[in-house]
Design an enzyme around this catalytic site. Structure first.
Site, PDB file in Angstrom:
ATOM      1  N   GLU A 111       0.856  -1.188   0.000  1.00 16.25           N
ATOM      2  CA  GLU A 111       0.000   0.000   0.000  1.00 16.25           C
ATOM      3  C   GLU A 111       0.891   1.237   0.000  1.00 16.25           C
ATOM      4  O   GLU A 111       2.006   1.213   0.531  1.00 16.25           O
ATOM      5  CB  GLU A 111      -0.875  -0.045   1.258  1.00 16.25           C
ATOM      6  CG  GLU A 111      -1.788   1.114   1.488  1.00 16.25           C
ATOM      7  CD  GLU A 111      -2.954   1.218   0.532  1.00 16.25           C
ATOM      8  OE1 GLU A 111      -2.691   1.532  -0.647  1.00 16.25           O
ATOM      9  OE2 GLU A 111      -4.101   1.040   0.951  1.00 16.25           O
ATOM     10  N   ASP A 112       0.404   2.320  -0.593  1.00 16.36           N
ATOM     11  CA  ASP A 112       1.167   3.562  -0.578  1.00 16.36           C
ATOM     12  C   ASP A 112       1.047   4.271   0.766  1.00 16.36           C
ATOM     13  O   ASP A 112       2.030   4.712   1.333  1.00 16.36           O
ATOM     14  CB  ASP A 112       0.766   4.494  -1.720  1.00 16.36           C
ATOM     15  CG  ASP A 112      -0.728   4.793  -1.775  1.00 16.36           C
ATOM     16  OD1 ASP A 112      -1.520   4.157  -1.039  1.00 16.36           O
ATOM     17  OD2 ASP A 112      -1.129   5.664  -2.568  1.00 16.36           O
ATOM     18  N   ASP A 115      -4.237   5.719   5.910  1.00 10.28           N
ATOM     19  CA  ASP A 115      -4.721   6.843   6.703  1.00 10.28           C
ATOM     20  C   ASP A 115      -6.016   6.446   7.405  1.00 10.28           C
ATOM     21  O   ASP A 115      -5.988   6.065   8.557  1.00 10.28           O
ATOM     22  CB  ASP A 115      -4.813   8.144   5.898  1.00 10.28           C
ATOM     23  CG  ASP A 115      -5.527   8.005   4.566  1.00 10.28           C
ATOM     24  OD1 ASP A 115      -6.344   7.095   4.397  1.00 10.28           O
ATOM     25  OD2 ASP A 115      -5.265   8.830   3.694  1.00 10.28           O
ATOM     26  N   PHE A 163      -2.239  16.129   3.690  1.00 10.54           N
ATOM     27  CA  PHE A 163      -2.514  15.446   2.434  1.00 10.54           C
ATOM     28  C   PHE A 163      -1.209  15.366   1.658  1.00 10.54           C
ATOM     29  O   PHE A 163      -0.618  16.393   1.315  1.00 10.54           O
ATOM     30  CB  PHE A 163      -3.598  16.159   1.611  1.00 10.54           C
ATOM     31  CG  PHE A 163      -4.115  15.280   0.515  1.00 10.54           C
ATOM     32  CD1 PHE A 163      -5.123  14.375   0.769  1.00 10.54           C
ATOM     33  CD2 PHE A 163      -3.574  15.343  -0.752  1.00 10.54           C
ATOM     34  CE1 PHE A 163      -5.590  13.530  -0.239  1.00 10.54           C
ATOM     35  CE2 PHE A 163      -4.028  14.507  -1.764  1.00 10.54           C
ATOM     36  CZ  PHE A 163      -5.041  13.601  -1.498  1.00 10.54           C
ATOM     37  N   ARG A 176       1.714  12.231  -9.095  1.00  6.04           N
ATOM     38  CA  ARG A 176       2.280  10.884  -8.915  1.00  6.04           C
ATOM     39  C   ARG A 176       3.740  10.815  -9.344  1.00  6.04           C
ATOM     40  O   ARG A 176       4.500  10.014  -8.828  1.00  6.04           O
ATOM     41  CB  ARG A 176       1.488   9.862  -9.736  1.00  6.04           C
ATOM     42  CG  ARG A 176       0.114   9.580  -9.240  1.00  6.04           C
ATOM     43  CD  ARG A 176      -0.468   8.382  -9.986  1.00  6.04           C
ATOM     44  NE  ARG A 176      -1.905   8.286  -9.832  1.00  6.04           N
ATOM     45  CZ  ARG A 176      -2.539   7.739  -8.796  1.00  6.04           C
ATOM     46  NH1 ARG A 176      -1.829   7.240  -7.802  1.00  6.04           N
ATOM     47  NH2 ARG A 176      -3.854   7.707  -8.750  1.00  6.04           N
TER      48      ARG A 176
END
Length: 184
Positions: A111-112, A115, A163, A176
């Site tokens: 997973e990146d 949160d 964020f 990205r």
């Protein structure tokens, strides 16, 4: 060492990047360390399958698997929970399911960022039904807002409550391509 992208970060796509949170060099070092940990965690009898959650994990996954020093297979899942906002909607849409069988395999979900945890909370039970030998989570970033089962075994960095974009993470598909992680 600053890259041209870092120097111009404040004006990318007409949106302000407030700061670089994790540099390209710091990420590369941590990815190598995590790959070493994964290499040593699994034994010779483990049939390792690394499953990347797209789209955000693709850069991290590519760097990670190239540094794992053992045989492995790679597959992908596409799950969406953000849309164009900066807060997860909580609605998980599986747009692509792995083609590889998980049964009796050692599966590492890559997973990146964790949160809200909604994606993994919904995804892990679905994958456990496929009877993997083991199921572990590896994430580049973890905001530590939620306790998951299983907990992420490998975490690159504890992330601030901002964020974040770059190194595969996006905002409405932008950012990205950045080689570092930055805050919007």
């Amino acid at each position: 060492m600053s890259t041209n992208l870092e120097a111009s970060a404040g004006q990318l796509g007409g949106r302000d990047i407030r700061r670089v949170v994790y540099s390209e060099e710091r990420i590369a070092t941590r990815v190598r360390e995590m790959a070493d940990e994964i290499t040593h965690h699994f034994g010779p009898d483990d049939d390792l399958l690394v499953v990347g959650l797209l789209k955000g994990s693709f850069v991290f996954l590519a760097d990670l698997v190239r540094r794992i020093q053992r045989p492995l297979h790679v597959d992908f899942l596409v799950a969406a929970s953000y849309g164009t906002g900066t807060v997860s909607t909580g609605d998980l849409k599986l747009l692509y399911d792995p083609e590889a069988s998980l049964r009796d395999r050692s599966v590492v979900i890559v997973e990146d960022i964790i949160d809200s945890g909604h994606t993994l909370q919904r995804l892990v039970p679905l994958l456990r039904e496929r009877e993997p030998r083991s199921l572990d989570v590896c994430t580049l970033l973890h905001k530590r807002l939620v306790t998951l089962d299983p907990a992420a075994r490998w975490v690159g960095f504890d992330a601030p409550s901002e964020f974040l974009v770059g190194y595969g993470l996006d905002h409405a598909e932008d950012f990205r391509h950045l080689p570092y992680v930055a805050s919007l």
